[in-house]
Design a protein around this motif. Structure first.
Motif, PDB file in Angstrom:
ATOM      1  N   MET A  61    -141.422 -26.481 -18.198  1.00 47.44           N
ATOM      2  CA  MET A  61    -140.789 -27.363 -17.141  1.00 47.44           C
ATOM      3  C   MET A  61    -139.900 -28.529 -17.941  1.00 47.44           C
ATOM      4  N   VAL A  62    -138.652 -28.941 -17.525  1.00 43.72           N
ATOM      5  CA  VAL A  62    -138.303 -30.058 -18.055  1.00 43.72           C
ATOM      6  C   VAL A  62    -138.136 -31.181 -16.976  1.00 43.72           C
ATOM      7  N   VAL A  63    -138.528 -32.575 -17.191  1.00 40.88           N
ATOM      8  CA  VAL A  63    -138.626 -33.588 -16.401  1.00 40.88           C
ATOM      9  C   VAL A  63    -137.689 -34.666 -17.011  1.00 40.88           C
TER      10      VAL A  63
ATOM     11  N   ASN B  50    -138.779 -34.877 -21.441  1.00 38.25           N
ATOM     12  CA  ASN B  50    -139.661 -34.417 -22.036  1.00 38.25           C
ATOM     13  C   ASN B  50    -139.055 -33.561 -23.306  1.00 38.25           C
ATOM     14  N   ILE B  51    -139.975 -33.653 -24.217  1.00 35.35           N
ATOM     15  CA  ILE B  51    -139.969 -32.502 -25.387  1.00 35.35           C
ATOM     16  C   ILE B  51    -141.190 -31.670 -25.342  1.00 35.35           C
ATOM     17  N   ASN B  52    -142.382 -32.107 -25.107  1.00 36.39           N
ATOM     18  CA  ASN B  52    -143.428 -31.396 -25.014  1.00 36.39           C
ATOM     19  C   ASN B  52    -143.263 -30.249 -23.844  1.00 36.39           C
TER      20      ASN B  52
ATOM     21  N   VAL C 221    -148.423 -40.434 -23.889  1.00 33.59           N
ATOM     22  CA  VAL C 221    -147.100 -40.716 -24.505  1.00 33.59           C
ATOM     23  C   VAL C 221    -147.522 -41.822 -25.667  1.00 33.59           C
ATOM     24  N   LEU C 222    -147.018 -41.328 -27.014  1.00 33.59           N
ATOM     25  CA  LEU C 222    -147.374 -42.095 -28.103  1.00 33.59           C
ATOM     26  C   LEU C 222    -146.107 -42.955 -28.490  1.00 33.59           C
ATOM     27  N   THR C 223    -144.812 -42.594 -28.360  1.00 37.52           N
ATOM     28  CA  THR C 223    -143.837 -43.167 -28.578  1.00 37.52           C
ATOM     29  C   THR C 223    -142.586 -42.550 -28.091  1.00 37.52           C
ATOM     30  N   GLU C 224    -141.510 -43.126 -27.896  1.00 36.26           N
ATOM     31  CA  GLU C 224    -140.181 -42.621 -27.577  1.00 36.26           C
ATOM     32  C   GLU C 224    -139.306 -42.567 -28.565  1.00 36.26           C
ATOM     33  N   ASP C 225    -138.337 -41.686 -28.589  1.00 34.90           N
ATOM     34  CA  ASP C 225    -137.369 -41.576 -29.615  1.00 34.90           C
ATOM     35  C   ASP C 225    -136.182 -41.920 -29.044  1.00 34.90           C
ATOM     36  N   ILE C 226    -135.185 -42.696 -29.672  1.00 30.45           N
ATOM     37  CA  ILE C 226    -133.981 -43.197 -29.239  1.00 30.45           C
ATOM     38  C   ILE C 226    -132.767 -42.009 -29.856  1.00 30.45           C
ATOM     39  N   VAL C 227    -132.022 -41.407 -28.936  1.00 33.93           N
ATOM     40  CA  VAL C 227    -131.411 -40.461 -29.421  1.00 33.93           C
ATOM     41  C   VAL C 227    -129.840 -41.210 -29.434  1.00 33.93           C
ATOM     42  N   HIS C 228    -129.460 -42.119 -28.503  1.00 37.61           N
ATOM     43  CA  HIS C 228    -128.229 -42.670 -28.258  1.00 37.61           C
ATOM     44  C   HIS C 228    -128.591 -44.248 -27.661  1.00 37.61           C
ATOM     45  N   ARG C 229    -127.854 -44.985 -28.168  1.00 35.17           N
ATOM     46  CA  ARG C 229    -128.116 -46.393 -27.960  1.00 35.17           C
ATOM     47  C   ARG C 229    -126.778 -47.231 -27.774  1.00 35.17           C
TER      48      ARG C 229
END
Length: 188
Positions: free
Chosen positions: A81-83, A74-76, A34-42
């Motif tokens: 599968m989706v976690v 996860n995006i990748n 994991v390099l980073t996380e993107d924030i979609v909503h806060r």
């Protein structure tokens, strides 16, 4: 079918420290995938309730009751599968200087013929990453306190390998010395 996980962890740090560390958790030497996380909503909400409702892709923080809820996925490899993971961070009820994390995860796959195997794999993968995440928090807390961060498993393994080499070389030298002494005694 979906595989489900529920667990709870305790960090021996205050909620404020955990909240600050949360934003600095990547890069994590224990979770290099994991390099980073993107924030979609806060959003910051005032809430007197026991649990926060989490908007998909969201992050909510209740500043008055010191509760933070996150929802990540996860995006990748999402075609395989989706976690999805929901975490609620709050002050520990037994020790107000500690923070508890209640974690839920859902692993799903719609890949025909192998979905069950992928879900089992995804759940095992998720559980191993929870351990890495917790070690990452410890690493960040040490850095924030100005202490030397704990060694990663790779660093510990390298150190053990070096010690093993040194021990093997020392044993080889002692064996050579013993063999030389025995040889000299035979000729005397």
């Amino acid at each position: 079918m979906v595989k489900y996980f529920q667990g709870q962890s305790v960090l021996r740090s205050s909620w404020d420290q955990v909240f600050a560390a949360f934003w600095q958790r990547y890069p994590n030497p224990y979770s290099k995938h994991v390099l980073t996380e993107d924030i979609v909503h806060r959003a910051t909400v005032s809430c007197q309730c026991c649990s926060l409702s989490v908007h998909p892709g969201g992050f909510y923080r209740g500043p008055t009751n010191q509760t933070m809820a996150t929802f990540t996925w996860n995006i990748n490899h999402a075609r395989l599968m989706v976690v999805e993971e929901r975490c609620v961070y709050r002050v520990n009820s037994d020790n107000s200087g500690w923070t508890e994390i209640r974690r839920e995860a859902w692993v799903s796959s719609s890949l025909f013929g192998v979905s069950r195997a992928l879900q089992e794999f995804g759940l095992a993968w998720f559980k191993s990453n929870v351990t890495k995440t917790m070690k990452g928090f410890e690493y960040i807390f040490a850095k924030l306190k100005g202490e030397a961060p704990p060694q990663t498993l790779v660093e510990t393994a390298k150190e053990a390998k070096e010690k093993a080499k040194e021990t093997a070389l020392a044993a080889t030298e002692k064996a050579k010395e013993a063999a030389t002494k025995m040889q000299q005694q035979q000729f005397v």
